[in-house]
Design a protein around this motif. Structure first.
Motif, short mmCIF file in Angstrom:
data_model
loop_
_atom_site.label_atom_id
_atom_site.label_comp_id
_atom_site.label_asym_id
_atom_site.label_seq_id
_atom_site.Cartn_x
_atom_site.Cartn_y
_atom_site.Cartn_z
N PRO A 81 7.53 -11.48 27.03
CA PRO A 81 6.36 -10.88 26.38
C PRO A 81 6.70 -10.13 25.10
N ALA A 82 7.92 -9.57 25.04
CA ALA A 82 8.31 -8.78 23.88
C ALA A 82 8.53 -9.65 22.65
N PHE A 140 14.03 -2.93 24.96
CA PHE A 140 12.66 -3.22 25.35
C PHE A 140 12.11 -2.07 26.20
N PRO A 141 10.96 -1.51 25.83
CA PRO A 141 10.36 -0.46 26.67
C PRO A 141 9.90 -1.05 28.01
N VAL A 142 10.29 -0.41 29.08
CA VAL A 142 10.00 -0.91 30.43
C VAL A 142 9.35 0.19 31.24
N SER A 148 6.49 -2.74 28.78
CA SER A 148 5.39 -1.81 28.52
C SER A 148 5.01 -1.72 27.05
N GLY A 149 5.63 -2.55 26.21
CA GLY A 149 5.29 -2.55 24.80
C GLY A 149 4.19 -3.55 24.49
N THR A 150 4.11 -3.97 23.23
CA THR A 150 3.13 -4.96 22.81
C THR A 150 3.86 -6.19 22.26
N SER A 151 3.11 -7.26 22.10
CA SER A 151 3.69 -8.50 21.57
C SER A 151 3.96 -8.43 20.07
#
Length: 334
Positions: A81-82, A140-142, A148-151
């Protein structure tokens, strides 16, 4: 007692990524060099130099991506997703690059159009790979076990910098490949281009090497704490030595050594990346062991991989051995 296969799987996937970068890197670099070399005869020679081996190189990409999904599914679920859009751009670039590669020599083909497509698709695929690399270094924020981040987090200065840096690095690989595989004016042109790309790559290496420890405290701690600063010092020292050897080999009109040195620079940069990120597979919080699938699944998958991997490696060495030597217009390999 269950055998811990996680380090072995980490080694296999690391090998797959490295082999892809080294082998697909030079033919992506050759594609981007189309922007700088306009003569149709020279472009035909450039394509002929990679034609026997280029399409097999994506095998390593499949092995790396498939292995990540099968063995480290949590990491796959966080990373995808990242970097969804960079991966999409990379795959589209690789697909349409392959189409351009085949269609440029078709009867009644609009060769100039396909040449432009080949160059731009090579650039897009490379830039996207560099962005993925930059995001991997940033982390990557998890939240819990989910991204938990955005694309759109990939649109940031550091990933864009690594994207540009990888473009320069692949162009250096492509230029040194042409030095090894071609003759005459094209070879001398590639030698001159390689000098500029080497300087550019060294500049990007310095920028990334300064940026990452300043922005990531964990990476600074890994490199500059004692005794790590002594244990890991061979990486930058060997990088400087290889860069100097590459520069001298270009001045001394060597054929094979520049390409070998360039591959060595990539291996050292990859080693530095592993040192910085180990043991995280989705930094800065998810380790290899956190993301690994069940031990029974790892054991099942390793059986097939241990048969498949030697076959892939043997085919790679055999194909490059068969198509060794210089490529010449209308005469194939010699």
């Amino acid at each position: 007692m269950t055998l811990d296969l996680v380090p072995l799987w980490a080694g296999i996937l690391s090998l797959a990524v490295l082999m892809y970068v080294l082998l697909d890197g030079f033919d992506l670099g050759v594609g981007m060099l189309f922007f700088f070399r306009k003569h149709d005869e020279d472009r035909d020679l450039m394509v002929a130099s990679v034609a026997p081996v280029w399409d097999f190189n994506e095998t390593w990409l499949i092995l790396g991506g498939g292995g990540l999904l099968a063995v480290f599914p949590l990491a796959f679920a966080i990373i995808m997703p990242a970097v969804y859009f960079p991966i999409l751009l990379m795959l589209l670039g690789l697909v349409f690059r392959g189409v351009a590669f085949e269609f440029r020599d078709a009867p009644a083909a609009r060769k100039r159009l396909w040449n432009v497509a080949f160059a731009y698709c090579s650039l897009i695929a490379t830039f996207a790979q560099g962005i993925i690399l930059g995001n991997f270094i940033r982390g990557f924020p998890v939240s819990g076990r989910s991204f938990s981040g955005t694309s759109w987090d990939w649109i940031a200065p550091f990933p864009l910098l690594t994207g540009l840096g990888l473009m320069v690095g692949y162009c250096l690989l492509g230029a040194t490949w042409l030095i090894m595989k071609t003759e005459g004016e094209l070879r001398e042109w590639a030698r001159g281009m390689a000098r500029w790309f080497l300087l550019g790559l060294l500049a990007f290496i310095v920028m990334v090497s300064i940026w990452t420890p300043l922005e990531q405290a964990r990476i600074a701690q890994r490199w500059f704490s004692f005794p790590n600063i002594v244990l890991f010092s061979p990486v930058p020292l060997l990088t400087a030595a290889l860069a100097l050897l590459l520069w001298r080999s270009l001045k001394r009109n060597r054929d094979v050594l520049p390409f070998v040195c360039t591959m060595g620079l990539f291996v050292l940069a990859y080693t530095g990346l592993i040192i910085s990120l180990w043991p995280y597979v989705a930094p800065p919080s998810v380790t290899l062991w956190d993301a690994a699938t069940a031990p029974m699944s790892q054991q099942f998958l390793i059986v097939g991989t241990m048969f498949l991997l030697p076959v892939i490696l043997l085919y790679v060495f055999w194909s490059y051995w068969v198509f060794r030597g210089k490529v010449r217009a209308g005469a194939g390999y010699h």
